[in-house]
Every structure is written in structure tokens, then in C-alpha cells.
Design a protein around this motif. Sequence first.
Motif, PDB file in Angstrom:
ATOM      1  N   ARG A 179       0.828  -1.212   0.000  1.00  0.00           N
ATOM      2  CA  ARG A 179       0.000   0.000   0.000  1.00  0.00           C
ATOM      3  C   ARG A 179       0.862   1.261   0.000  1.00  0.00           C
ATOM      4  N   MET A 180       2.000   1.189   0.687  1.00  0.00           N
ATOM      5  CA  MET A 180       2.909   2.335   0.685  1.00  0.00           C
ATOM      6  C   MET A 180       3.526   2.560  -0.689  1.00  0.00           C
ATOM      7  N   VAL A 181       3.826   1.477  -1.404  1.00  0.00           N
ATOM      8  CA  VAL A 181       4.374   1.596  -2.756  1.00  0.00           C
ATOM      9  C   VAL A 181       3.402   2.347  -3.663  1.00  0.00           C
ATOM     10  N   TYR A 182       2.132   1.969  -3.625  1.00  0.00           N
ATOM     11  CA  TYR A 182       1.130   2.647  -4.442  1.00  0.00           C
ATOM     12  C   TYR A 182       0.945   4.095  -3.995  1.00  0.00           C
ATOM     13  N   ALA A 183       0.981   4.329  -2.693  1.00  0.00           N
ATOM     14  CA  ALA A 183       0.796   5.683  -2.176  1.00  0.00           C
ATOM     15  C   ALA A 183       1.928   6.599  -2.610  1.00  0.00           C
ATOM     16  N   VAL A 184       3.170   6.114  -2.525  1.00  0.00           N
ATOM     17  CA  VAL A 184       4.325   6.913  -2.923  1.00  0.00           C
ATOM     18  C   VAL A 184       4.277   7.215  -4.422  1.00  0.00           C
ATOM     19  N   GLY A 185       3.898   6.226  -5.229  1.00  0.00           N
ATOM     20  CA  GLY A 185       3.811   6.460  -6.664  1.00  0.00           C
ATOM     21  C   GLY A 185       2.665   7.367  -7.045  1.00  0.00           C
ATOM     22  N   GLY A 186       1.556   7.284  -6.314  1.00  0.00           N
ATOM     23  CA  GLY A 186       0.392   8.092  -6.649  1.00  0.00           C
ATOM     24  C   GLY A 186       0.546   9.546  -6.272  1.00  0.00           C
ATOM     25  N   ASN A 187       1.060   9.811  -5.061  1.00  0.00           N
ATOM     26  CA  ASN A 187       1.231  11.187  -4.596  1.00  0.00           C
ATOM     27  C   ASN A 187       2.276  11.194  -3.483  1.00  0.00           C
ATOM     28  N   PRO A 188       3.538  11.441  -3.806  1.00  0.00           N
ATOM     29  CA  PRO A 188       4.605  11.366  -2.802  1.00  0.00           C
ATOM     30  C   PRO A 188       4.397  12.316  -1.633  1.00  0.00           C
ATOM     31  N   GLU A 189       3.915  13.524  -1.907  1.00  0.00           N
ATOM     32  CA  GLU A 189       3.732  14.497  -0.837  1.00  0.00           C
ATOM     33  C   GLU A 189       2.624  14.064   0.115  1.00  0.00           C
ATOM     34  N   ALA A 190       1.521  13.570  -0.430  1.00  0.00           N
ATOM     35  CA  ALA A 190       0.443  13.069   0.426  1.00  0.00           C
ATOM     36  C   ALA A 190       0.919  11.867   1.235  1.00  0.00           C
ATOM     37  N   ALA A 191       1.738  11.015   0.616  1.00  0.00           N
ATOM     38  CA  ALA A 191       2.279   9.863   1.337  1.00  0.00           C
ATOM     39  C   ALA A 191       3.173  10.317   2.481  1.00  0.00           C
ATOM     40  N   ARG A 192       3.972  11.351   2.240  1.00  0.00           N
ATOM     41  CA  ARG A 192       4.854  11.875   3.297  1.00  0.00           C
ATOM     42  C   ARG A 192       4.039  12.437   4.454  1.00  0.00           C
ATOM     43  N   LEU A 193       2.990  13.184   4.117  1.00  0.00           N
ATOM     44  CA  LEU A 193       2.148  13.771   5.155  1.00  0.00           C
ATOM     45  C   LEU A 193       1.393  12.705   5.945  1.00  0.00           C
ATOM     46  N   ALA A 194       1.183  11.544   5.305  1.00  0.00           N
ATOM     47  CA  ALA A 194       0.502  10.437   5.989  1.00  0.00           C
ATOM     48  C   ALA A 194       1.452   9.638   6.874  1.00  0.00           C
ATOM     49  N   GLY A 195       2.724  10.031   6.918  1.00  0.00           N
ATOM     50  CA  GLY A 195       3.686   9.373   7.784  1.00  0.00           C
ATOM     51  C   GLY A 195       4.507   8.295   7.121  1.00  0.00           C
ATOM     52  N   ILE A 196       4.421   8.167   5.798  1.00  0.00           N
ATOM     53  CA  ILE A 196       5.186   7.145   5.082  1.00  0.00           C
ATOM     54  C   ILE A 196       6.596   7.660   4.820  1.00  0.00           C
ATOM     55  N   ASN A 197       7.579   6.821   5.042  1.00  0.00           N
ATOM     56  CA  ASN A 197       8.975   7.164   4.762  1.00  0.00           C
ATOM     57  C   ASN A 197       9.204   6.992   3.254  1.00  0.00           C
ATOM     58  N   VAL A 198       8.934   8.053   2.503  1.00  0.00           N
ATOM     59  CA  VAL A 198       8.979   7.995   1.041  1.00  0.00           C
ATOM     60  C   VAL A 198      10.353   7.585   0.515  1.00  0.00           C
ATOM     61  N   PRO A 199      11.468   8.185   0.983  1.00  0.00           N
ATOM     62  CA  PRO A 199      12.789   7.768   0.485  1.00  0.00           C
ATOM     63  C   PRO A 199      13.069   6.286   0.721  1.00  0.00           C
ATOM     64  N   LEU A 200      12.661   5.772   1.888  1.00  0.00           N
ATOM     65  CA  LEU A 200      12.927   4.364   2.192  1.00  0.00           C
ATOM     66  C   LEU A 200      12.117   3.440   1.294  1.00  0.00           C
ATOM     67  N   VAL A 201      10.867   3.784   1.014  1.00  0.00           N
ATOM     68  CA  VAL A 201      10.032   2.961   0.136  1.00  0.00           C
ATOM     69  C   VAL A 201      10.608   2.939  -1.272  1.00  0.00           C
ATOM     70  N   ARG A 202      11.040   4.098  -1.747  1.00  0.00           N
ATOM     71  CA  ARG A 202      11.658   4.157  -3.076  1.00  0.00           C
ATOM     72  C   ARG A 202      12.939   3.323  -3.118  1.00  0.00           C
ATOM     73  N   ALA A 203      13.760   3.453  -2.078  1.00  0.00           N
ATOM     74  CA  ALA A 203      14.995   2.673  -2.018  1.00  0.00           C
ATOM     75  C   ALA A 203      14.697   1.180  -2.011  1.00  0.00           C
ATOM     76  N   ALA A 204      13.661   0.775  -1.279  1.00  0.00           N
ATOM     77  CA  ALA A 204      13.290  -0.640  -1.217  1.00  0.00           C
ATOM     78  C   ALA A 204      12.840  -1.146  -2.580  1.00  0.00           C
ATOM     79  N   ALA A 205      12.122  -0.309  -3.338  1.00  0.00           N
ATOM     80  CA  ALA A 205      11.664  -0.716  -4.667  1.00  0.00           C
ATOM     81  C   ALA A 205      12.844  -0.987  -5.597  1.00  0.00           C
ATOM     82  N   TYR A 206      13.851  -0.111  -5.562  1.00  0.00           N
ATOM     83  CA  TYR A 206      15.034  -0.326  -6.404  1.00  0.00           C
ATOM     84  C   TYR A 206      15.836  -1.526  -5.925  1.00  0.00           C
ATOM     85  N   MET A 207      15.870  -1.759  -4.617  1.00  0.00           N
ATOM     86  CA  MET A 207      16.562  -2.926  -4.084  1.00  0.00           C
ATOM     87  C   MET A 207      15.898  -4.205  -4.568  1.00  0.00           C
TER      88      MET A 207
END
Length: 300
Positions: free
Chosen positions: A167-195
Amino acid sequence: MLVVVLAVTQPNFATIGNAVNILETNAVLLIAAIGLTFVLLVGGFDLSVGGTVALSGILLATLSAHMADGLAVAVVLVGAFVVGFLSNGLLIGRIGLSFFVVTLGTASLFRGIALVITEGRTLTLHDYPFLLDMGRMHIGGLPLSVVVALGLLVAAYIVTRFTGFGRMVYAVGGNPEAARLAGINVPLVRAAAYMICTACAALAGVLEAARLASASPTVAAGLELSAGAAVLLGGTSFLGGSGGVIGTLIGVLFLGTMSNGLTLAGISSFWQSVVAGAVLLAAVLIDKLRLQSLDKSVNR
């Protein structure tokens, strides 16, 4: 429709052997495309997939000469997780560099390392029984690479649809700023996707080297583009936030079936590339028109 047309026009198409052949020849593409799906879902792209596949095969062959070949497989896969996080993941997710520039650089870096290690030569794996068994193994009548690809597909579907990380992956891709405001660690989710993408590419490289009983520094050239085409054909948005691995499977099967059918029809591989490119452009155009139609309907 494609399957029906080929089944009618090509007598050797609708056979069990040919179906298994399509799955086996596209298992590596499916594994790479599954990893790339995670990256596209967070709004990025990874141009280093082909280089990762080549380097993982070369490292597998090199390490197998100094340790048990089964242990070499584990080292390559674990190393891929670490390298994927420290290279593409850290530079793009944490530091915020352009994914195009970073993955273009790591693509050249990984393939360059493979060329330096081998001096451009192909390494054989005929002296390593574990790897040879991997390449020849069948489970339930299917090659090991196909079973692994389908198992990875199921795991990726569960992760993306039924877990908090998905759910965090979809949230970060859909709207990174909204995901950040919702408490999601956007940089970490992106890093995990590339990993995840790097690890999938490494797994694809290991299975391909085992299947061919050899490792080449020039293998998988352009694989990232084929994988990207399959993901986009499957409906995953290049902007992130929508799509999924089931669509990726359909995209891979479509490209694989089309290539197989054109080969059976005796059409040149050069024309196959032309047809694949035209189909991809048509699919992107149709998707764009569909989204515009949906937007107009919502506005009304």
C-alpha cells in the motif's frame, strides 16, 4: 485474439511443448519485469537491469571457482540486495538524484565490471554440478526458471495487494507528498523498490546462467527495455501509483507469444522488433486516450 490467430494459422503453435517453450524463454524477462514493476509503481525506472543480469552471471561463475557453487548462488543474491540498496536505492531514494542519470550510470558500471572481470570472454559453468542441475531441473514438467518466476509472481502479488508495504508503494507512486504527510517514509520505500528490482535482476541472471551453462558479459543487452515494455503493456503507469504484477505477466506473455508466433511464421527477427515497438506505442496511445476519456467523464 493473438493466441487464436496463431493457433489457426500456425499448426505448431497450439502444442504443450510450444507453450512450455514460450514460458521458459520468457521466464528471465518475467522475473526482471516483476522487479521493474515495483520501481514503476513508485514513479521511477531502472536502466541497469540488463547490466545487473550480466554481472550476476559473471560473479556466479567467478565465485563458483573459489567456493561451493550453491554458496555462490546465495552470495550473489544477498549481495544484490545490498548493492541495490547502496547504489540505486540510496542515491535515488535517499539522496534524491535523478533515476535516469543514476541507473544509466549503474548500468554502465555493472556491465563494465563484468567486461573487466572476463576481458570480454564468455565463462562456462560445465564444471559446477549444482548449477548444471539448476539449469536442467524440472518441477511438475516445468523448468525450474518457470517455477521460480511464477512463484515470484505470486509472492509479488501478495506483497503489493495485501501488505502495508504494498500500500505504501502505491501511495508513494500516486502522490509522494500526500504519502509523506501520511507518515510514510517515502525515500525508504523508493529505495526498497530499487533494491527489489536489483535482486530480481540478479536472480534472473543466476537462472539464465544456469540454464545456458555459461555466463557472458554481453548477455541481456536491452532487457530493461523489453521488461519496461511488458510492464507498460500490462497497464502499469509510467507515472506511478497504478498497475500491478498480474498486468506485467500479461504483458510478458503477449510479447513472448507474439515473438514465438512470428518466429514460427518465418518472419525475420528484425521485423519482430519493429512489430513489438509498434504494439508498445499503440498500447501507450490507447491508454492515454482511455485516461483522457475517464477524466472527461469525471469532470462531467
